[in-house]
Motif scaffolding. Structure first.
Motif, PDB file in Angstrom:
ATOM      1  N   GLU A  21      18.305  -6.875  51.006  1.00  0.00           N
ATOM      2  CA  GLU A  21      18.891  -6.060  52.078  1.00  0.00           C
ATOM      3  C   GLU A  21      19.212  -6.870  53.332  1.00  0.00           C
ATOM      4  O   GLU A  21      20.032  -6.451  54.143  1.00  0.00           O
ATOM      5  CB  GLU A  21      17.947  -4.907  52.458  1.00  0.00           C
ATOM      6  N   SER A  22      18.576  -8.020  53.515  1.00  0.00           N
ATOM      7  CA  SER A  22      18.787  -8.794  54.742  1.00  0.00           C
ATOM      8  C   SER A  22      19.571 -10.089  54.530  1.00  0.00           C
ATOM      9  O   SER A  22      19.744 -10.857  55.477  1.00  0.00           O
ATOM     10  CB  SER A  22      17.445  -9.097  55.396  1.00  0.00           C
ATOM     11  N   ASN A  49      22.726 -10.721  54.272  1.00  0.00           N
ATOM     12  CA  ASN A  49      23.921 -10.842  55.122  1.00  0.00           C
ATOM     13  C   ASN A  49      23.604 -10.813  56.610  1.00  0.00           C
ATOM     14  O   ASN A  49      24.454 -11.165  57.424  1.00  0.00           O
ATOM     15  CB  ASN A  49      24.928  -9.736  54.788  1.00  0.00           C
ATOM     16  N   ASP A  50      22.388 -10.399  56.966  1.00  0.00           N
ATOM     17  CA  ASP A  50      22.024 -10.236  58.372  1.00  0.00           C
ATOM     18  C   ASP A  50      21.329 -11.443  58.993  1.00  0.00           C
ATOM     19  O   ASP A  50      21.388 -11.634  60.196  1.00  0.00           O
ATOM     20  CB  ASP A  50      21.110  -9.017  58.549  1.00  0.00           C
ATOM     21  N   LYS A  51      20.638 -12.228  58.177  1.00  0.00           N
ATOM     22  CA  LYS A  51      19.837 -13.327  58.719  1.00  0.00           C
ATOM     23  C   LYS A  51      20.619 -14.646  58.691  1.00  0.00           C
ATOM     24  O   LYS A  51      21.045 -15.097  57.629  1.00  0.00           O
ATOM     25  CB  LYS A  51      18.542 -13.467  57.931  1.00  0.00           C
ATOM     26  N   PRO A  52      20.760 -15.280  59.855  1.00  0.00           N
ATOM     27  CA  PRO A  52      21.478 -16.557  59.915  1.00  0.00           C
ATOM     28  C   PRO A  52      20.872 -17.638  59.016  1.00  0.00           C
ATOM     29  O   PRO A  52      21.593 -18.496  58.512  1.00  0.00           O
ATOM     30  CB  PRO A  52      21.382 -16.965  61.391  1.00  0.00           C
ATOM     31  N   TYR A  78      19.989 -17.474  56.075  1.00  0.00           N
ATOM     32  CA  TYR A  78      20.484 -17.371  54.697  1.00  0.00           C
ATOM     33  C   TYR A  78      21.981 -17.660  54.584  1.00  0.00           C
ATOM     34  O   TYR A  78      22.520 -17.696  53.482  1.00  0.00           O
ATOM     35  CB  TYR A  78      20.229 -15.975  54.129  1.00  0.00           C
ATOM     36  N   ALA A  79      22.675 -17.847  55.688  1.00  0.00           N
ATOM     37  CA  ALA A  79      24.140 -17.951  55.692  1.00  0.00           C
ATOM     38  C   ALA A  79      24.665 -19.011  54.720  1.00  0.00           C
ATOM     39  O   ALA A  79      25.615 -18.759  53.985  1.00  0.00           O
ATOM     40  CB  ALA A  79      24.646 -18.227  57.107  1.00  0.00           C
ATOM     41  N   LYS A 118      23.161 -17.953  50.747  1.00  0.00           N
ATOM     42  CA  LYS A 118      23.144 -16.607  50.176  1.00  0.00           C
ATOM     43  C   LYS A 118      24.006 -16.466  48.920  1.00  0.00           C
ATOM     44  O   LYS A 118      23.759 -15.589  48.105  1.00  0.00           O
ATOM     45  CB  LYS A 118      23.531 -15.562  51.207  1.00  0.00           C
ATOM     46  N   LYS A 154      13.581  -6.587  46.631  1.00  0.00           N
ATOM     47  CA  LYS A 154      14.177  -5.423  47.289  1.00  0.00           C
ATOM     48  C   LYS A 154      13.144  -4.323  47.370  1.00  0.00           C
ATOM     49  O   LYS A 154      12.114  -4.370  46.700  1.00  0.00           O
ATOM     50  CB  LYS A 154      15.429  -4.952  46.576  1.00  0.00           C
TER      51      LYS A 154
END
Length: 144
Positions: free
Chosen positions: A71-72, A74-77, A79-80, A83, A130
């Motif tokens: 869930e995170s 796309n939100d956490k830098p 993982y950029a 991912k 998840k």
């Protein structure tokens, strides 16, 4: 969240194929109860096929991390860059603990379970988890 899992090959057709392919690639990996930082066997995309490799379970950023919530991603830098670099850890089952720290072994009737992962250029991986649903909704589960 997964903090340990179990991996052991057997003398089944799948188990023998896995061992033989790992031997041909000269891969060294641990069998039995697998802990963070262990060198683990995993499946990785390779050109137009999939292949085996080994990676270290866990990534050292500001802290040592072994799992990443889907869930995170796309939100956490942090993982950029990784991912979309996917692989899968091969296991027979994994362990979960309840609030009283009682350990449970989660498995299926299949010989192997494949846990989705992301990895970095240093061949370190994070197992993707998840939020659980249904009967296991009180804990995070990789089968949820």
């Amino acid at each position: 969240m997964c903090g340990r899992y179990n991996f052991k090959t057997s003398d089944s057709r799948k188990g023998k194929q896995l061992k033989e392919r790992a031997r041909k690639l000269n891969l060294t990996y641990k069998e039995g109860e697998i802990f963070p930082s262990d060198n683990v066997l995993c499946i990785i995309p390779a050109e137009s096929k999939i292949d085996l490799t080994t990676m270290k379970w866990g990534i050292q950023n500001r802290s040592f991390q072994i799992n990443a919530r889907v869930e995170s991603l796309n939100d956490k830098p942090s993982y950029a860059e990784i991912k979309n670099k996917r692989c899968a850890v091969i296991c027979n089952g994994f362990y979960e603990w309840d609030k009283e720290k009682k350990k449970y072994y989660i498995h299926t009737d299949e010989e192997f379970i494949y846990l989705a992962c992301i990895f970095n250029d240093a061949n370190e991986l994070l197992i993707l988890t998840k939020a659980s649903s249904g009967a296991s909704a009180n804990s995070a589960s990789m089968l949820g």
